[in-house]
Design a protein around this motif. Structure first.
Motif, mmCIF file in Angstrom:
data_model
loop_
_atom_site.group_PDB
_atom_site.id
_atom_site.type_symbol
_atom_site.label_atom_id
_atom_site.label_comp_id
_atom_site.label_asym_id
_atom_site.label_seq_id
_atom_site.Cartn_x
_atom_site.Cartn_y
_atom_site.Cartn_z
ATOM 1 N N LEU A 215 0.955 -1.406 0.026
ATOM 2 C CA LEU A 215 0.084 0.083 -0.026
ATOM 3 C C LEU A 215 0.811 1.316 0.001
ATOM 4 C CD1 LEU A 215 -2.982 -0.549 2.337
ATOM 5 C CD2 LEU A 215 -3.140 -0.246 0.135
ATOM 6 N N PHE A 216 1.971 1.228 0.978
ATOM 7 C CA PHE A 216 3.013 2.314 0.974
ATOM 8 C C PHE A 216 3.322 2.501 -0.485
ATOM 9 C CE2 PHE A 216 6.988 4.074 2.437
ATOM 10 C CZ PHE A 216 6.825 5.036 3.147
ATOM 11 N N ARG A 217 4.030 1.845 -1.152
ATOM 12 C CA ARG A 217 4.132 1.931 -2.678
ATOM 13 C C ARG A 217 3.296 2.331 -3.585
ATOM 14 N NH1 ARG A 217 7.422 -3.877 -1.984
ATOM 15 N NH2 ARG A 217 9.384 -3.224 -1.263
ATOM 16 N N ALA A 218 2.007 1.953 -3.355
ATOM 17 C CA ALA A 218 1.105 2.332 -4.173
ATOM 18 C C ALA A 218 0.852 3.656 -4.086
ATOM 19 C CB ALA A 218 -0.127 1.430 -3.871
ATOM 20 N N PHE A 219 0.677 3.999 -2.929
ATOM 21 C CA PHE A 219 0.341 5.538 -2.556
ATOM 22 C C PHE A 219 1.443 6.412 -2.742
ATOM 23 C CE2 PHE A 219 -3.011 4.023 0.622
ATOM 24 C CZ PHE A 219 -3.961 3.758 -0.397
ATOM 25 N N LEU A 220 2.569 5.819 -2.757
ATOM 26 C CA LEU A 220 3.832 6.739 -2.958
ATOM 27 C C LEU A 220 4.135 6.917 -4.431
ATOM 28 C CD1 LEU A 220 5.761 8.027 -0.893
ATOM 29 C CD2 LEU A 220 7.089 6.210 -1.143
ATOM 30 N N TYR A 221 4.190 5.883 -5.329
ATOM 31 C CA TYR A 221 4.909 6.182 -6.729
ATOM 32 C C TYR A 221 4.014 5.103 -7.648
ATOM 33 C CZ TYR A 221 7.862 2.286 -6.041
ATOM 34 O OH TYR A 221 8.412 1.035 -5.566
ATOM 35 N N THR A 224 0.271 1.195 -10.461
ATOM 36 C CA THR A 224 -0.053 -0.149 -10.991
ATOM 37 C C THR A 224 -0.483 -0.891 -9.966
ATOM 38 O OG1 THR A 224 2.252 -0.719 -11.010
ATOM 39 C CG2 THR A 224 1.447 0.313 -12.907
ATOM 40 N N ILE A 225 -0.211 -0.762 -8.801
ATOM 41 C CA ILE A 225 -0.671 -1.779 -7.737
ATOM 42 C C ILE A 225 -2.061 -1.650 -7.430
ATOM 43 C CG2 ILE A 225 -0.294 -2.479 -5.345
ATOM 44 C CD1 ILE A 225 2.569 -1.343 -5.668
ATOM 45 N N PRO A 226 -2.960 -2.695 -7.447
ATOM 46 C CA PRO A 226 -4.323 -2.570 -7.002
ATOM 47 C C PRO A 226 -4.397 -2.638 -5.681
ATOM 48 C CG PRO A 226 -3.744 -4.632 -8.068
ATOM 49 C CD PRO A 226 -2.701 -3.889 -8.063
ATOM 50 N N THR A 227 -5.154 -1.775 -5.086
ATOM 51 C CA THR A 227 -5.017 -1.551 -3.683
ATOM 52 C C THR A 227 -6.178 -1.901 -2.872
ATOM 53 O OG1 THR A 227 -6.025 0.650 -3.998
ATOM 54 C CG2 THR A 227 -3.691 0.731 -3.782
ATOM 55 N N THR A 228 -7.495 -2.229 -3.487
ATOM 56 C CA THR A 228 -8.411 -2.638 -2.526
ATOM 57 C C THR A 228 -8.121 -3.856 -1.779
ATOM 58 O OG1 THR A 228 -9.520 -2.330 -4.772
ATOM 59 C CG2 THR A 228 -11.075 -3.141 -2.856
ATOM 60 N N GLU A 229 -7.590 -4.865 -2.186
ATOM 61 C CA GLU A 229 -7.497 -6.268 -1.422
ATOM 62 C C GLU A 229 -6.209 -5.840 -0.219
ATOM 63 O OE1 GLU A 229 -5.646 -10.389 -2.085
ATOM 64 O OE2 GLU A 229 -6.336 -9.598 -3.900
ATOM 65 N N HIS A 230 -5.461 -4.923 -0.585
ATOM 66 C CA HIS A 230 -4.424 -4.669 0.326
ATOM 67 C C HIS A 230 -5.079 -3.844 1.529
ATOM 68 C CE1 HIS A 230 -1.156 -6.185 -1.669
ATOM 69 N NE2 HIS A 230 -1.307 -5.492 -2.571
ATOM 70 N N ILE A 231 -5.968 -3.020 1.245
ATOM 71 C CA ILE A 231 -6.674 -2.057 2.096
ATOM 72 C C ILE A 231 -7.548 -2.882 3.179
ATOM 73 C CG2 ILE A 231 -8.497 -0.424 2.434
ATOM 74 C CD1 ILE A 231 -7.455 1.198 0.034
ATOM 75 N N ILE A 232 -8.279 -3.844 2.506
ATOM 76 C CA ILE A 232 -9.132 -4.633 3.334
ATOM 77 C C ILE A 232 -8.243 -5.721 4.384
ATOM 78 C CG2 ILE A 232 -10.884 -6.800 3.349
ATOM 79 C CD1 ILE A 232 -11.693 -5.465 0.615
ATOM 80 N N TRP A 233 -7.575 -6.306 3.680
ATOM 81 C CA TRP A 233 -6.724 -7.299 4.610
ATOM 82 C C TRP A 233 -5.836 -6.577 5.593
ATOM 83 C CZ3 TRP A 233 -7.595 -11.913 5.606
ATOM 84 C CH2 TRP A 233 -8.296 -12.564 4.703
ATOM 85 N N GLY A 234 -5.328 -5.197 5.288
ATOM 86 C CA GLY A 234 -4.475 -4.671 6.205
ATOM 87 C C GLY A 234 -5.338 -4.145 7.206
ATOM 88 N N THR A 235 -6.553 -3.711 7.061
ATOM 89 C CA THR A 235 -7.213 -3.232 8.070
ATOM 90 C C THR A 235 -7.736 -4.175 8.965
ATOM 91 O OG1 THR A 235 -8.160 -1.611 6.419
ATOM 92 C CG2 THR A 235 -9.266 -1.712 8.495
ATOM 93 N N VAL A 236 -8.170 -5.310 8.413
ATOM 94 C CA VAL A 236 -8.426 -6.783 8.983
ATOM 95 C C VAL A 236 -7.393 -6.865 10.102
ATOM 96 C CG1 VAL A 236 -9.049 -8.928 9.044
ATOM 97 C CG2 VAL A 236 -10.216 -7.241 7.774
ATOM 98 N N PHE A 237 -6.165 -6.899 9.585
ATOM 99 C CA PHE A 237 -4.885 -7.507 10.349
ATOM 100 C C PHE A 237 -4.747 -6.423 11.419
ATOM 101 C CE2 PHE A 237 -3.691 -10.296 7.106
ATOM 102 C CZ PHE A 237 -3.516 -11.503 7.633
ATOM 103 N N ALA A 238 -4.722 -5.143 11.103
ATOM 104 C CA ALA A 238 -4.541 -4.229 12.101
ATOM 105 C C ALA A 238 -5.418 -4.273 13.467
ATOM 106 C CB ALA A 238 -4.582 -2.734 11.623
ATOM 107 N N LEU A 239 -6.547 -4.319 12.870
ATOM 108 C CA LEU A 239 -7.620 -4.546 14.043
ATOM 109 C C LEU A 239 -7.425 -5.772 15.046
ATOM 110 C CD1 LEU A 239 -10.803 -2.767 12.207
ATOM 111 C CD2 LEU A 239 -9.074 -1.723 13.831
#
Lengths: 260, 249
Positions: A215-221, A224-239
């Motif tokens: 996600l960091f790479r996607a938002f930074l530069y 081409t990285i699809p972010t939806t899946e990372h956002i969902i999983w990242g949030t689930v793991f964080a919580l």
């Protein structure tokens, strides 16, 4: 509810939190000649090592290899340095915990917070490298605080869990050290995941840090990285990590003093 | 009695320590012990047993007893460091403990930085510390050293700084564990005067000491602990006399 009481107490002790973080930053580099510059030099030197060793192998598969590596390193260090130092948070502060009343979770929290401060300073060499290597920054840059918040919450949860368990079983500290080393190699810091066999890709999606780095790479530069899946999983793991950490800590916090 | 005037209330407090001879230090040992069905080899020691106590606002309570009688554990419960296993402890107000001065100091930081660190450990806000900063330095008489790292201080200087911080920040409850024994005669006199001044101002004081003269001078009430239980509580002259006659037997 125990967690609200603890958060209220942490707020009451916010001046201590501030002092613990600033002490950590002041002390860490106080004895070195270059002092605080090391915060910025450190990721640069690690990047240089990875670059020298791996650029020949992965440089062609990954566009912007320098940007790829340094963003991976800086995100990894935010997580790894914080949680590694935090694993000793109660043990190292035993003399205080034994003598004074404090909301004890302030110790792991302050370690993760000072790792966050380091991260913010490390953004300077990060942006310098990215711009220097001719990579264009993404317009999603404004979403970076979101990833940082996620990895912070995730790290805090891990820190609470590991530091609490370490009081009862000191081995946890060493186990966690080794685990971190393996974890680093599994987090696609210096290689692209396209080199991995298909079946490993599922495993990667179980690695929270991989989601945060991507996600960091996607938002930074890297648009081409699809972010939806990372956002969902990242949030689930964080919580999940956050919840487990508080449960482990709150269940044991009054017993900690008998084992320190 | 007015309920609002109770600063510390302990009800049937008991604290036990498990004196473990062979506590499993690692997972491996833990698992092996578990598989062997070995019970952890522990002796239970009741550091405090059924203690009930109310400390009123403005009262200064002396705590006496032999080593190992539970004095330090009682202070820990009264200051909230230790949650009692049985019974309950409720505490009203800000506590400044003078238990082992300098526990919250960092040798690498300067005197100034340590004032902020230490006072915030006691739960005081930045504003409160800012307001007290100058008087802390004045009372400690460390003005010339305030930007020197604490590792270059003598132990007496560190004690002075600790005492100044804990007493300048206006606590509601002051917990004193044998600290007047540190520092030179001059500072001892100064800190004794300050304790008396605290008494006049109505600060609640818990005072642990082996010095019976000091206990008689400073306290309104004395509690004598023996093996974790209250042996006697009451008028300082009476309790200290009883205590001393028992010891000398």
């Amino acid at each position: 509810m125990g967690i609200f009481l603890e958060i209220h107490e942490l707020y009451r002790y916010r001046e201590l939190l501030r002092n613990l973080v600033s002490r950590d930053i002041k002390k860490r580099y106080k004895r070195s000649t270059l002092g605080f510059l090391w915060v910025m030099l450190d990721p640069l030197l690690i990047m240089l090592i990875f670059y020298i060793i791996f650029a020949g192998i992965f440089g062609r598969t990954v566009g912007n290899y320098t940007a790829y590596v340094i963003s991976g390193i800086i995100m990894w260090q935010l997580f790894a340095q914080g949680t590694k130092v935090a694993s000793l948070a109660f043990i190292n502060n035993r003399s205080l915990i034994n003598k004074l009343y404090l909301p004890k979770s302030i110790f792991p929290l302050s370690v993760v917070a000072s790792s966050l401060v380091h991260f913010i300073f490390a953004l300077v060499p990060l942006f310098a490298i990215i711009l220097f290597s001719g990579t264009r920054l993404s317009y999603d840059l404004i979403l970076l605080p979101f990833v940082v918040a996620l990895i912070f919450i995730f790290s805090l949860g891990i820190s609470l869990t590991v530091s609490t368990l370490a009081v009862f079983f000191h081995d946890v500290v060493y186990i966690y050290d080794v685990l971190l080393l393996a974890w680093m190699y599994l987090s696609a810091i210096f290689y692209p995941i396209s080199i991995l066999p298909k079946k490993f890709l599922i495993l990667m999606s179980l690695n929270p840090v991989y989601h945060y780095i991507s996600l960091f790479r996607a938002f930074l530069y890297d648009n081409t990285i699809p972010t939806t899946e990372h956002i969902i999983w990242g949030t689930v793991f964080a919580l999940f990590s956050f919840l487990v950490g508080w449960v482990v800590y709150l269940k044991n916090k009054d017993r900690i003093i008998f084992y320190l | 009695m007015n309920e609002n005037n109770i600063m510390i209330r302990l009800q049937d407090v008991s604290v036990k320590y498990r004196l473990i001879r062979e506590r499993p230090k690692s997972f491996q040992e833990y698992v092996i012990n578990y598989l062997k069905g070995k019970r952890i080899n522990a002796r239970i020691l009741w550091a405090l047993k059924d203690i009930s106590l109310d400390v009123r606002k403005g009262e200064s309570l002396g705590i006496i007893g032999l080593n190992g009688a539970g004095k330090s554990t009682l202070l820990k419960v009264a200051s909230g460091v230790l949650k009692p296993v049985e019974g309950s402890a409720s505490i009203n107000g800000k506590i400044a403990p003078l238990i082992e001065l300098g526990a919250g100091f960092d040798p690498e930081l300067t005197g100034r930085e340590n004032i902020y660190l230490n006072a915030s450990i006691l739960g005081f806000s930045r504003k409160e510390i800012d307001e007290k900063y100058n008087s802390i330095i004045e009372f400690s008489e460390l003005k010339d050293f305030i930007n020197t790292p604490l590792k270059n201080y003598s132990s007496g200087m560190i004690a002075r700084l600790g005492f100044s911080i804990a007493t300048e920040v206006n606590p509601d409850i002051l917990i004193v564990d044998e600290v007047l024994a540190v520092g030179d005669a001059y500072f001892k006199k100064k800190s004794r005067e300050r304790m008396l001044e605290f008494r006049k101002r109505g600060v609640t004081i818990l005072f642990v000491s082996h010095n019976m003269e000091e206990v008689k001078n400073l306290c309104d009430r004395v509690l004598w602990l023996e093996n974790g239980k209250i042996k006697l509580v009451g008028e300082p002259k009476k309790v200290t006399a009883e205590y001393q006659s028992t010891i000398s037997k």
